[in-house]
Design an enzyme around this catalytic site. Structure first.
Site, PDB file in Angstrom:
ATOM      1  N   GLN B 126      -2.814 -26.341 -65.518  1.00 61.24           N
ATOM      2  CA  GLN B 126      -3.824 -27.068 -66.296  1.00 61.24           C
ATOM      3  C   GLN B 126      -3.794 -28.547 -65.928  1.00 61.24           C
ATOM      4  OE1 GLN B 126      -2.903 -26.882 -70.437  1.00 61.24           O
ATOM      5  NE2 GLN B 126      -4.837 -27.733 -71.134  1.00 61.24           N
ATOM      6  N   SER B 129      -4.132 -33.994 -68.301  1.00 62.61           N
ATOM      7  CA  SER B 129      -3.569 -35.336 -68.526  1.00 62.61           C
ATOM      8  C   SER B 129      -3.406 -36.116 -67.222  1.00 62.61           C
ATOM      9  CB  SER B 129      -2.190 -35.228 -69.175  1.00 62.61           C
ATOM     10  OG  SER B 129      -2.280 -34.689 -70.456  1.00 62.61           O
ATOM     11  N   SER B 161       2.600 -28.153 -66.434  1.00 61.86           N
ATOM     12  CA  SER B 161       3.583 -27.079 -66.402  1.00 61.86           C
ATOM     13  C   SER B 161       3.256 -26.151 -65.251  1.00 61.86           C
ATOM     14  CB  SER B 161       3.537 -26.254 -67.694  1.00 61.86           C
ATOM     15  OG  SER B 161       3.699 -27.083 -68.798  1.00 61.86           O
ATOM     16  N   GLU B 243      -5.359 -23.112 -76.359  1.00 63.17           N
ATOM     17  CA  GLU B 243      -3.972 -23.572 -76.246  1.00 63.17           C
ATOM     18  C   GLU B 243      -3.323 -23.679 -77.631  1.00 63.17           C
ATOM     19  OE1 GLU B 243      -3.554 -27.441 -74.469  1.00 63.17           O
ATOM     20  OE2 GLU B 243      -1.470 -27.073 -73.890  1.00 63.17           O
TER      21      GLU B 243
END
Lengths: 340, 384, 340, 384
Positions: B126, B129, B161, B243
């Site tokens: 993902q 950020s 991650s 999420e």
């Protein structure tokens, strides 16, 4: 009353700050490569080991506050010097009035051994061959001050076994130290323990200050939503609370040092209060420093966790913060019971 | 208000339990492993889930899933957690990428990407950020410049991650550098990772769960824009909702385990028979159970067709508090305040204490959760 | 699993809300003039006394959650009705399966007596002539349910002595009640105590909600520095925290009610957790409500203190929050010890 | 760093102590009195202070004071507090009005107002806060309109201590309704109170310490504007600094007394021999002593010529926490959680618990104290 720092004390702080510079690199390097003496180590040991030692103990007649001022400045920088451990050990001896000249000159490097494994507070006796734990910088120390509430013993390397432990803060190596034989005790242990404990409290006050400074700097400069994050109350007020808690710790430490030096009747409770408050302040400030740094705060490459490491090691040393807090409460209750 | 399994739920729970018992027979206690070993088991576990058809448990049947609901997923996760199952290594694929592509993808995108997730072939990460855009996600700067047939993307991402295992990325990028409002101009790209540079981030507990990613002229064809150019913010909100939902299914288990470990340690040390300890554990137990029950209510609401409300933020906040406090107390119960890492179990306890510091930061900081509660539950005006 | 409110439960809440209206005037009037029955009192007693009573106990076969939903709605409004005290007393009896029909119809008004002076938790026995304290609405009750962990007794006014006490919340008059003679016990006391305690937890959850609503409304409307004060994170986040704490309390209460109704093995710990959490939530929310109101919050004429009064009275009733929290922890430890 | 009395300090402390012992001989324990009785004793005590010349202890000699410093005032307050002396009823006159008029007043104003304070003839109150202007003092709306020879003031004030005993008011009013900046246009008036309507505010603990005041065409002559028209904000800051300073001299005593009362109650109830209680009392003791020591350092800094810094806000914050927590714990130690007010001492304990809720509101809210620390100690940007 002159409850302000003397010119001398202001000079001590300024000198120490200038000597250590921004030594967080040292604390960080220890993480990867283990401890090594910072460049300022020898100069600190040579220049300041007499602080807090009365003339009767062979010192320059300096007050304990003088020493605390120096150690607080060191704490804020996280410099991995042996000075604080050495100075605390000297204070263990200073209670009994017999500090070796070599130690006062920083040639013989000491460290203190006061906590028995499994116990939260000061050891009841300095005698016997019981192991002590949480002994800082044992590997590089020339001699060991084993202390309990009944007195102290100064032991050379040959008289102890040293077992290196794995320290959460590698910049403060920790060891278990076991005297190989029993021996005679000197001095009044409690006074020495009080003095040494305040050295830890001062370092913790410094650690708290360093963490606050780092977090505030980040909060002034990091922008989100088009504003410095320090302009959000949720961020700013965490640090404001840390300021209040840290001020409490430092004020208590200074007062306790004065009370101990002047043999005030409340010296004991003040020492416990100072150590309890200082541990709380340092851990709180370090945790807030991590939080304010957001994602960066939980990375090894950023500095906030270095403060947390030092804070937790010192909070555990010379009696855990929780033990000192309970002792503070117990003495308060006893005092009130006596006056009822 | 009924918290019990229905007859069908119970049957499903038994089916899941029986499969898990078999599939976990050779899996060691994950708590005892190094990070590398854990990751290897996570991969193996992902394969077993895919083979057994659990990967698309709550996906619609027409997309290859089993068409079950959030409750079924909750039951599966609960039973797996009870047995200490590894974390599946393509959680982002199963829980975020799949559902988002199902919700917003074209038939072609669905046909291209969903099978790889179900088969375990394609791992996703993902890319939301950025170093300069944490809580303020909409300020992201990764740029996508129009070129012939697609977009050329440059920038960097952080806190990713599993990036080192993934070949595809859910990537937010700015396709309009100067939009009328700051949520505009963002597009949601399905990006191949062969031109990503992935650098692990070492955490304060020495783990490397997260990564930084550097994008240097990554080409994304027009056909891999999800939900249309400039609609990325809306699509991202869908992913974030998934999420939050999938987090809530797991959070309570971690909270309970943290309290279990604390009590076990205290039992071991003979430190649990005083009222002060009961008081502390009682407080932790209240919040840990509140997270569990709150999660059940959340699942029930999704099942009843509603969307989990902003109250989910309360669960995240309570959860972080429980785990942080339980882990701190465990360290303090340790000999020497936990700072002697060679003590029995001390290093693992300290690692968990440090890891938990991130719980008030990752997945929306504590401050973000409180803002959500203030603005969306209480109707207070925005503070930012 | 259907962990959502049934249509019936939603209707109950809506009906109760409509019946009580904005009854904070009642709670306030009691401060000056002492308690008097609110206009909705009789209708509540008549209409809802069967809630939470199984068919086997002569009730309509309603779940405990049904009752909690009604009581929570009452709690938020601070309406000084006797309904909650009466319903809790019925639940003390419901554990034993014998609830008088007049009580189920709201004609015979009951109240529960479960705490012995000086103790923090439930009484060990319902027998004997030991005084009970914190008995709500005793003055206007028709009969008293004395309960302990070993059973219950239903006593009429002639069988007890009532000594009025001065309640911190005059809208909930409190008394000491002393049975004049020993007598036979009925039923299983623990189940009844659990059910009754959850009635108090539900009311506390409601009190917390009412305090949060009041504070949020004030924070949306009061302006300082040219902005609604609710736009300051320091104000907003206090209430956000209250929301989280209150949600925990209410979710725990609902689950515990289900667990008790369904005789789940974890019912006991869930009841303790719910009461502990609900007391904490209500006191916290009320204190935050005062703080957010600033100067107005500490005046008698504003409403926030009414929530604090109700919160503290209920936190003390049916076992103090602190006692329930310790019991929660003790049961958790026991459970883990057993499974080790 | 020396916390001991100098030889002169010690002599002064003895002088004060000897006087106090005599002057307090017939004064009953204030804790046992009703509010009316306490107020009567406060008035008597004010008279005794004035007669003995203590009223102007730290005022300059040329203004009729004794010319002593903040430390002397601290010693006086400490010795008085130790002996449970009443609170002097014209504290606002002695500690705020006098020093502010000395700092900013004309010779004529000084000559007119200072003697009345020293003699105990004129009582003052502080008209700053308004219903719409609490933390945001500068938004005040009380208007002063220019008329021949002075100003006609209309508006209302709130949270005014002692208004019902005062004949003069330190009054902030807006002399320019449309100033260039919001701190401008405010003037500081020395207002006679004969046209004020004073209404007591009942607090949640039933006390009536504070008042609301309604001003209806109050005339203030030009000669009673303090520090010049439009300079009121600056003058007000002086008063607020004196207020903080004088608070700090008293706060620590109240904190210590709160802890004393808690420990005494626990002793009485046999509830103070467990570690959990020691832990709680230890935490309170740390903060209570920190307030005392912080106050000593603050006094020492003023004495050394400095002005007490923003760290004073830390003392206020710590103090409020100690008193609130100690008073809450005392109520909880009480039988039945303190809610049975006819229990032995229960009503007084509950009154103190309720009174302490105001400590995070009065004298600058907790939020204001934290803002001061954030902005002035840490240099963080303004949040408002």
């Amino acid at each position: 009353m002159h409850a302000t720092f003397t010119r001398d004390q202001q000079d001590i702080a300024a000198t120490v700050r200038a000597m250590v510079g921004d030594e967080k690199t040292g604390a960080r390097a220890a993480l990867d490569e283990g401890w090594s003496a910072p460049s300022c180590d020898a100069a600190l040991l040579e220049g300041f080991s007499g602080l807090g030692v009365a003339e009767s103990a062979g010192g320059p007649g300096s007050s304990l506050v003088d020493l605390l001022v120096a150690v607080e400045a060191l704490g804020a920088s996280l410099v991995p010097s042996r000075f604080a451990a050495h100075a605390a050990a000297i204070q263990l001896l200073a209670g009994s009035g017999e500090v070796p000249e070599a130690a006062l000159e920083g040639q013989q490097v000491l460290t203190g051994a006061v906590v028995v494994p499994g116990a939260a507070g000061w050891a009841p006796t300095a005698g016997g061959t019981t192991t002590r734990t949480l002994v800082a910088h044992a590997e590089s120390a020339d001699a060991f001050v084993v202390a309990g509430t009944d007195g102290v013993r100064l032991l050379d390397r040959a008289s102890v076994e040293v077992r290196q432990r794995e320290s959460f803060d590698p910049a403060v190596p920790l060891a278990d130290v076991t005297p190989t034989a029993d021996g005679e005790l000197a001095g009044a242990g409690e006074a020495g323990l009080q003095r040494a404990t305040l050295v830890a409290a001062a370092e913790l006050s410094g650690v708290a200050q360093g963490a606050i400074d780092l977090a505030a700097e980040y909060a002034r400069n990091r922008h989100q939503f088009g504003r410095p994050i320090g302009s959000f109350q949720a961020v700013a007020f965490q640090l404001a609370e840390a300021v209040a808690v840290r001020k409490a710790a430092w004020d208590l430490s200074l007062y306790a040092a004065w009370a101990v030096d002047n043999a005030r009747p409340d010296a004991a409770i003040q020492v416990h209060a100072a150590k309890a408050a200082a541990g709380k302040a340092a851990v709180f400030a370090a945790e807030r420093c991590i939080q304010v740094h957001g994602g960066m705060g939980i990375t090894r490459e950023a500095d906030p966790h270095l403060f947390l490491r030092r804070a937790l090691v010192l909070d555990a040393s010379y009696g855990t913060g929780a033990w000192h807090r309970r002792r503070t409460g117990a003495l308060r209750v006893a005092d009130r019971r006596a006056s009822a | 208000m009924d918290f019990d399994d229905s007859t069908e739920d119970r049957a499903f729970r038994e089916e899941v339990g029986a499969w898990l018992d078999r599939a976990l027979a050779d899996v060691p206690d994950q708590e005892e492993l190094s990070q590398d070993e854990r990751e290897a088991w996570s991969r193996t576990w992902q394969d077993r889930l895919c083979e057994a058809g659990w990967a698309g448990l709550s996906w619609p049947v027409e997309h290859g899933g089993r068409g079950m609901d959030a409750l079924a997923q909750a039951i599966f996760n609960e039973e797996a957690a009870k047995r200490g199952a590894p974390y599946p290594l393509n959680g982002v694929g199963m829980m975020l990428a799949g559902p988002t592509i199902i919700a917003h993808g074209t038939a072609e995108q669905q046909a291209r990407y969903l099978p790889g997730i179900l088969s375990g072939e394609t791992y996703w990460c993902q890319g939301f950020s950025e170093p300069g855009s944490g809580s303020d996600l909409a300020s992201l700067r990764t740029s996508a410049v129009k070129v012939d047939g697609g977009w050329l993307v440059n920038g960097s991402k952080i806190w990713t991650s599993n990036a080192h295992n993934a070949s595809m990325c859910l990537l937010l990028a700015r396709t309009d550098p100067d939009p009328a409002n700051k949520h505009g101009g963002i597009s949601y790209l399905l990006a191949p990772m062969d031109r990503f540079t992935v650098k692990p981030l070492v955490m304060i507990n020495e783990d490397t769960e997260f990564n930084e990613m550097f994008l240097d002229d990554v080409f994304v064809p027009d056909s891999d824009v999800l939900g249309g150019v400039g609609n990325g913010w809306k699509v991202a909100l869908t992913t974030l909702a998934f999420e939050r939902g999938s987090m809530a299914l797991n959070l309570w288990v971690w909270a309970r385990q943290a309290v279990d470990r604390l009590v076990d340690l205290a039992l071991e040390r003979g430190r649990c028979d005083d009222e002060a300890f009961w008081d502390s554990v009682g407080a932790l137990q209240c919040d840990a159970e509140a997270v569990r029950i709150g999660s059940m209510r959340m699942v029930a609401e999704s099942q009843a067709g509603g969307i989990p409300g902003p109250e989910t933020s309360a669960l995240k906040s309570l959860w972080a508090g429980v785990v942080q406090n339980a882990n701190r107390m465990a360290v303090q119960l340790d000999e020497a305040g936990g700072v002697l890492l060679d003590g029995d179990g001390a290093a693992a306890r300290m690692r968990r204490y440090l890891r938990a510091r991130a719980h008030t930061i990752e997945g929306g900081t504590e401050e973000v959760q409180k803002s959500i509660l203030a603005e969306r539950v209480l109707g207070l005006p925005r503070s930012r």
